[in-house]
Enzyme design. Structure first.
Site, PDB file in Angstrom:
ATOM      1  N   ASP A   1       0.845  -1.098   0.043  1.00  0.00           N
ATOM      2  CA  ASP A   1      -0.085  -0.032  -0.064  1.00  0.00           C
ATOM      3  C   ASP A   1       0.933   1.315   0.119  1.00  0.00           C
ATOM      4  OD1 ASP A   1       0.817  -0.155   2.704  1.00  0.00           O
ATOM      5  OD2 ASP A   1      -1.127  -0.134   3.448  1.00  0.00           O
ATOM      6  N   SER A   2       2.264   1.061   0.058  1.00  0.00           N
ATOM      7  CA  SER A   2       3.012   2.204  -0.172  1.00  0.00           C
ATOM      8  C   SER A   2       2.927   2.836  -1.556  1.00  0.00           C
ATOM      9  CB  SER A   2       4.642   1.698  -0.233  1.00  0.00           C
ATOM     10  OG  SER A   2       4.862   0.601  -0.857  1.00  0.00           O
TER      11      SER A   2
ATOM     12  N   GLU B   1       9.181  -4.643  10.359  1.00  0.00           N
ATOM     13  CA  GLU B   1       9.697  -3.165   9.995  1.00  0.00           C
ATOM     14  C   GLU B   1      10.103  -2.287  11.076  1.00  0.00           C
ATOM     15  OE1 GLU B   1       6.754  -1.111   7.423  1.00  0.00           O
ATOM     16  OE2 GLU B   1       8.127   0.666   7.340  1.00  0.00           O
TER      17      GLU B   1
ATOM     18  N   GLU C   1      -1.461  -5.756   8.702  1.00  0.00           N
ATOM     19  CA  GLU C   1      -0.485  -5.055   9.681  1.00  0.00           C
ATOM     20  C   GLU C   1      -1.101  -5.206  11.014  1.00  0.00           C
ATOM     21  OE1 GLU C   1       0.323  -0.585   8.886  1.00  0.00           O
ATOM     22  OE2 GLU C   1       1.026  -1.039   6.851  1.00  0.00           O
TER      23      GLU C   1
ATOM     24  N   LYS D   1      -1.355  -9.495   3.125  1.00  0.00           N
ATOM     25  CA  LYS D   1      -0.393  -9.082   3.931  1.00  0.00           C
ATOM     26  C   LYS D   1      -1.448  -8.063   4.874  1.00  0.00           C
ATOM     27  CE  LYS D   1       2.950  -5.780   3.742  1.00  0.00           C
ATOM     28  NZ  LYS D   1       2.562  -4.851   4.532  1.00  0.00           N
TER      29      LYS D   1
ATOM     30  N   ASP E   1      -1.069  -6.156  -0.384  1.00  0.00           N
ATOM     31  CA  ASP E   1      -1.533  -5.616   0.919  1.00  0.00           C
ATOM     32  C   ASP E   1      -2.697  -5.193   1.166  1.00  0.00           C
ATOM     33  OD1 ASP E   1       0.392  -4.828   3.057  1.00  0.00           O
ATOM     34  OD2 ASP E   1       1.263  -3.234   1.898  1.00  0.00           O
TER      35      ASP E   1
HETATM   36  O1  KIV Z   1       3.730  -1.166   1.676  1.00  0.00           O
HETATM   37  C1  KIV Z   1       4.648  -1.570   1.604  1.00  0.00           C
HETATM   38  O2  KIV Z   1       5.553  -1.153   0.786  1.00  0.00           O
HETATM   39  C2  KIV Z   1       5.085  -2.531   2.768  1.00  0.00           C
HETATM   40  C3  KIV Z   1       6.610  -2.732   2.674  1.00  0.00           C
HETATM   41  C4  KIV Z   1       7.674  -1.388   3.186  1.00  0.00           C
HETATM   42  C5  KIV Z   1       6.748  -3.917   3.605  1.00  0.00           C
HETATM   43  O3  KIV Z   1       4.496  -2.794   3.546  1.00  0.00           O
END
Ligand code: KIV
Length: 260
Positions: free
Chosen positions: A43-44, A178, A113, A111, A82
């Site tokens: 989600d970056s 992280e 969090e 994924k 994500d």
């Molecule tokens: O969203 C992302 O890119 C991440 C990584 C930094 C692990 O969660």
């Protein structure tokens, strides 16, 4: 029975380090697919490609679109998508959104969090055959500050270790750490049977992940833990500058770039 790509990742623990990067598009995924063990549609994408202030603004629809694009370029590598902020607030909502994400994109896993607090949701998803990667330590979806290192006090250490164990017991196939202190990253990595993937958490993890735009020098975001392997920003700038000069001087297009 876990899928073969996931089993392969688990088996890499204690054999060799696991190399992971994020990707959001087909052309980048085509490259990563030749080298990486895991591709993450992070989600970056929100902060890196849309100029958003936080990953909290990213929607499920955005992750679905980028995951589809990534999957077009990644045929061999395990692709993890994500789950955006507030798409997994309870197990039913999490299952509905995760199923939609995996069904529409054909990604291999999701994924989430969080640690102990979300372990019941993780366990529900895993029981429903949704492969889950965990993510603890610094949590971009839940943190207001830029970056903070986790596990500095004994209490914080114990909490994070408990989070990692709770996620493993819930059935995750790996955990992203992280910005976790090196000693604690080592402790968690030794304690878990599933691999840990570090970002800003030292080499004491089973693998590493970075945001692709950071490591190729495109994002302009370089915290201490990012190594800039190239300077793509400079290459783009030089190309754009040259192009503009050539257009203005009528050097481009030449006969070579024109149809007869
Ligand atoms: O969203 C992302 O890119 C991440 C990584 C930094 C692990 O969660």
């Amino acid at each position: 029975m876990k899928n073969k790509k996931i089993q392969k990742i688990i088996h890499l623990k204690d054999k060799r380090k696991i190399a992971c990067l994020t990707s959001y598009t087909t052309p980048i995924s085509r490259i990563l697919d030749r080298y990486c063990d895991i591709i993450l549609v992070g989600d970056s994408v929100g902060t890196v490609h849309y100029g958003m202030k936080s990953t909290r603004e990213v929607t499920l629809d955005m992750i679905i679109r980028h995951s589809k694009s990534v999957k077009l370029g990644a045929t061999k590598t395990l692709v993890v998508a994500d789950m955006p902020y507030k798409t997994y607030q309870n197990k039913f909502q999490a299952f509905k959104n995760a199923s939609l994400l995996l069904r529409q994109t054909k990604c291999d896993a999701i994924k989430l969090e969080g640690g102990k607090k979300i372990s019941k949701i993780v366990n529900y998803l895993v029981k429903k055959k949704i492969p889950v990667m965990g993510h603890i330590g610094y949590l971009p979806q839940h943190s207001k500050n830029k970056f903070s290192i986790s596990g500095k006090t004994e209490r914080a250490e114990n909490e994070l270790l408990n989070d990692a164990v709770a996620l493993e017991n819930a059935g995750v196939f790996s955990v992203v750490l992280e910005c976790v202190m090196p000693g604690l990253a080592r402790k968690i990595t030794k304690r878990l049977k599933v691999p840990t993937i570090g970002i800003g958490s030292s080499k004491n993890c089973d693998g590493q992940i970075l945001v692709i735009d950071d490591m190729i020098g495109l994002s302009g975001f370089y915290p201490k833990f990012v190594k800039k392997y190239s300077n793509v920003k400079k290459i783009i700038e030089m190309s754009v500058k040259k192009y503009c000069v050539e257009v203005r001087k009528s050097k481009f297009p030449s006969t070579r770039n024109s149809y007869k």
